[in-house]
Design an enzyme around this catalytic site. Sequence first.
Site, PDB file in Angstrom:
ATOM      1  N   ASN A  33      -8.476   0.040  -5.662  1.00 40.45           N
ATOM      2  CA  ASN A  33      -9.816   0.066  -5.617  1.00 40.45           C
ATOM      3  C   ASN A  33     -10.200  -1.216  -6.454  1.00 40.45           C
ATOM      4  OD1 ASN A  33     -10.350   2.085  -4.197  1.00 40.45           O
ATOM      5  ND2 ASN A  33     -10.093   3.430  -5.939  1.00 40.45           N
ATOM      6  N   GLU A  76      -4.683   9.828  -5.411  1.00 37.44           N
ATOM      7  CA  GLU A  76      -5.459   9.195  -6.164  1.00 37.44           C
ATOM      8  C   GLU A  76      -5.479   9.791  -7.515  1.00 37.44           C
ATOM      9  OE1 GLU A  76      -8.484   6.375  -3.961  1.00 37.44           O
ATOM     10  OE2 GLU A  76      -9.620   7.482  -5.406  1.00 37.44           O
ATOM     11  N   HIS A  94     -17.584  -5.660   4.453  1.00 41.24           N
ATOM     12  CA  HIS A  94     -16.877  -4.937   3.495  1.00 41.24           C
ATOM     13  C   HIS A  94     -15.780  -6.033   2.864  1.00 41.24           C
ATOM     14  CE1 HIS A  94     -14.678  -1.949   0.934  1.00 41.24           C
ATOM     15  NE2 HIS A  94     -13.507  -2.556   1.639  1.00 41.24           N
ATOM     16  N   LYS A 143       0.842  -1.170  -0.017  1.00 44.41           N
ATOM     17  CA  LYS A 143      -0.045  -0.055   0.018  1.00 44.41           C
ATOM     18  C   LYS A 143       1.050   1.340   0.068  1.00 44.41           C
ATOM     19  CE  LYS A 143      -3.995   2.299   1.693  1.00 44.41           C
ATOM     20  NZ  LYS A 143      -5.235   2.610   2.506  1.00 44.41           N
TER      21      LYS A 143
HETATM   22  N1  LIG Z   1      -8.943   5.514   5.359  1.00 38.78           N
HETATM   23  C1  LIG Z   1      -8.723   4.435   4.438  1.00 38.78           C
HETATM   24  O1  LIG Z   1      -7.835   4.661   3.494  1.00 38.78           O
HETATM   25  C2  LIG Z   1      -9.615   3.323   4.827  1.00 38.78           C
HETATM   26  C3  LIG Z   1      -9.353   2.132   3.971  1.00 38.78           C
HETATM   27  C4  LIG Z   1     -10.160   1.017   4.311  1.00 38.78           C
HETATM   28  C5  LIG Z   1     -11.313   1.108   4.968  1.00 38.78           C
HETATM   29  N2  LIG Z   1     -11.393   2.342   5.895  1.00 38.78           N
HETATM   30  C6  LIG Z   1     -12.498   2.537   6.819  1.00 38.78           C
HETATM   31  O2  LIG Z   1     -12.337   1.523   7.786  1.00 38.78           O
HETATM   32  C7  LIG Z   1     -13.479   1.142   8.459  1.00 38.78           C
HETATM   33  C8  LIG Z   1     -13.608  -0.136   8.726  1.00 38.78           C
HETATM   34  O3  LIG Z   1     -12.376  -0.435   9.641  1.00 38.78           O
HETATM   35  P1  LIG Z   1     -12.501  -1.700  10.749  1.00 38.78           P
HETATM   36  O4  LIG Z   1     -12.862  -3.016   9.849  1.00 38.78           O
HETATM   37  O5  LIG Z   1     -11.378  -1.674  11.447  1.00 38.78           O
HETATM   38  O6  LIG Z   1     -13.941  -1.550  11.627  1.00 38.78           O
HETATM   39  P2  LIG Z   1     -13.864  -0.905  13.016  1.00 38.78           P
HETATM   40  O7  LIG Z   1     -13.227   0.205  13.492  1.00 38.78           O
HETATM   41  O8  LIG Z   1     -15.593  -0.769  13.043  1.00 38.78           O
HETATM   42  O9  LIG Z   1     -13.584  -2.332  13.990  1.00 38.78           O
HETATM   43  C9  LIG Z   1     -14.102  -3.376  13.830  1.00 38.78           C
HETATM   44  C10 LIG Z   1     -14.534  -3.885  15.374  1.00 38.78           C
HETATM   45  O10 LIG Z   1     -13.625  -4.442  15.916  1.00 38.78           O
HETATM   46  C11 LIG Z   1     -13.543  -3.852  17.212  1.00 38.78           C
HETATM   47  N3  LIG Z   1     -11.922  -3.925  17.541  1.00 38.78           N
HETATM   48  C12 LIG Z   1     -11.047  -3.020  17.096  1.00 38.78           C
HETATM   49  N4  LIG Z   1      -9.904  -3.639  17.560  1.00 38.78           N
HETATM   50  C13 LIG Z   1      -9.963  -4.665  18.343  1.00 38.78           C
HETATM   51  C14 LIG Z   1      -9.188  -5.357  19.217  1.00 38.78           C
HETATM   52  N5  LIG Z   1      -7.756  -5.411  18.789  1.00 38.78           N
HETATM   53  N6  LIG Z   1      -9.783  -6.365  19.843  1.00 38.78           N
HETATM   54  C15 LIG Z   1     -11.210  -6.728  19.599  1.00 38.78           C
HETATM   55  N7  LIG Z   1     -12.024  -5.877  18.972  1.00 38.78           N
HETATM   56  C16 LIG Z   1     -11.551  -4.897  18.258  1.00 38.78           C
HETATM   57  C17 LIG Z   1     -14.159  -2.386  17.099  1.00 38.78           C
HETATM   58  O11 LIG Z   1     -14.626  -1.818  18.470  1.00 38.78           O
HETATM   59  C18 LIG Z   1     -15.236  -2.774  16.165  1.00 38.78           C
HETATM   60  O12 LIG Z   1     -16.360  -3.139  16.874  1.00 38.78           O
HETATM   61  C19 LIG Z   1     -14.640   1.668   7.434  1.00 38.78           C
HETATM   62  O13 LIG Z   1     -15.416   2.637   8.220  1.00 38.78           O
HETATM   63  C20 LIG Z   1     -13.630   2.190   6.190  1.00 38.78           C
HETATM   64  O14 LIG Z   1     -14.495   3.062   5.703  1.00 38.78           O
HETATM   65  C21 LIG Z   1     -10.637   3.375   5.472  1.00 38.78           C
HETATM   66 ZN   LIG Z   2     -11.650  -2.000   0.823  1.00 39.38          ZN
END
Ligand SMILES: NC(=O)c1ccc[n+]([C@@H]2O[C@H](COP(=O)([O-])OP(=O)(O)OC[C@H]3O[C@@H](n4cnc5c(N)ncnc54)[C@H](O)[C@@H]3O)[C@@H](O)[C@H]2O)c1
Ligand SMILES: [Zn+2]
Length: 353
Positions: free
Chosen positions: A241, A233, A261, A223
């Site tokens: 993507n 981008e 996702h 990445k």
């Molecule tokens: N900025 C970017 O380039 C980019 C890229 C991809 C995704 N995203 C965004 O990221 C988000 C998804 O991220 P995600 O999948 O981390 O979701 P999230 O932040 O909702 O975390 C998922 C769940 O895991 C829990 N959690 C986190 N760390 C934990 C741990 N160590 N132990 C137990 N539970 C834990 C959280 O509290 C939550 O309930 C979306 O909003 C998406 O749009 C951003």
């Molecule tokens: Zn993605």
Amino acid sequence: MKEILIKTNDIHESKIIVKKGISQNLSEYINIEKAFLVTNTTLKKLYPDFVSKFNKKRVITIKDGEKYKNKKTVDYILNELLKNKIERKDTVVAFGGGVAGDIAGYCASIVLRGVNLVQIPTTLLAMCDSSIGGKTGYNTKYGKNLAGSFYFASNVLIDPCFLETLNEKEYKCAMGEIIKYAMIEKSSKCEEDYNLFEFLSEKSSSQIKDEIERIIEISASIKASVVQKDKFEGGLRKILNFAHTYAHSFEVLSNYKKMTHGEAVAYGIKYASKLGLDLGKINKEYYDKIISLIDKFGLAPNKLNFNKKDIIEKMKQDKKVQDKKINLLVPVRSFEVELFDNIEEPLIEASLL
Ligand SMILES: NC(=O)c1ccc[n+]([C@@H]2O[C@H](COP(=O)([O-])OP(=O)(O)OC[C@H]3O[C@@H](n4cnc5c(N)ncnc54)[C@H](O)[C@@H]3O)[C@@H](O)[C@H]2O)c1
Ligand SMILES: [Zn+2]
């Protein structure tokens, strides 16, 4: 341990460090006295010792969940930062998954016109993907991530120890994105030849868990390599993507509920690969390897029962689509993808097995 640098401009860089236990040595990287921690209720409960390193008044706790990634939470964080007299030289530390990272990152980018940001990702997805590359943001009623900024963290401190408390579902979700990295590795023009695809293909899923630190290092490097060459981008970054136009359509059709996702991305990889096969870009041998890699993680197991015309309609509404023409990234050779303009709808329909 691995250190990866992204030069964000002539003088600044974003340093990504992957190291077990790095969160124990925070003071090497952050002046904790001058830092504000933004986290959520779940992580605060899971990691009280880590959170207690910060001054109580400087710990800002948001509710857990994608549905709280909104303007109301942005306002809450900003008010807490300002109420507790944040100064220009202070640091905002985002501690959590992608939701906490994106929203805390956005607040760091606008409060006092921008303060130092450090990301401490705690989900596998955040470690491999969302904490790297400077995209911040929140959701609006018109769609996901439609408001935000490009704002790089000075440090991304990745401690794989946090994964011990992560559940299977979140793990699996990140594997969708990791397979995506494996399939775009050559297109990313990264300096080293990691051969992530073969690495993932050769190991069992339990071996992969044991080697997760290495997998994070490779994913983060791929990445970072892409982002370094295209920070905003304009071109190359679009390869990140890969499979996402399909994925967004499935997420919308399932109301963001039935499918995570990462699962949607895995289906997207499967169909984009079928398209590559139908277009004669990749051979059956590579295609079969892709499908067995997806299968190994229990991803994309079923035939989707959405109407094909609905899928295509939603693909046209993806924010990355221009003039209603469906442009898709398609695998063209092993670990390489290319963007194809204006793909004919019957071909897309045929890819949806
Ligand atoms: N900025 C970017 O380039 C980019 C890229 C991809 C995704 N995203 C965004 O990221 C988000 C998804 O991220 P995600 O999948 O981390 O979701 P999230 O932040 O909702 O975390 C998922 C769940 O895991 C829990 N959690 C986190 N760390 C934990 C741990 N160590 N132990 C137990 N539970 C834990 C959280 O509290 C939550 O309930 C979306 O909003 C998406 O749009 C951003
Ligand atoms: Zn993605």
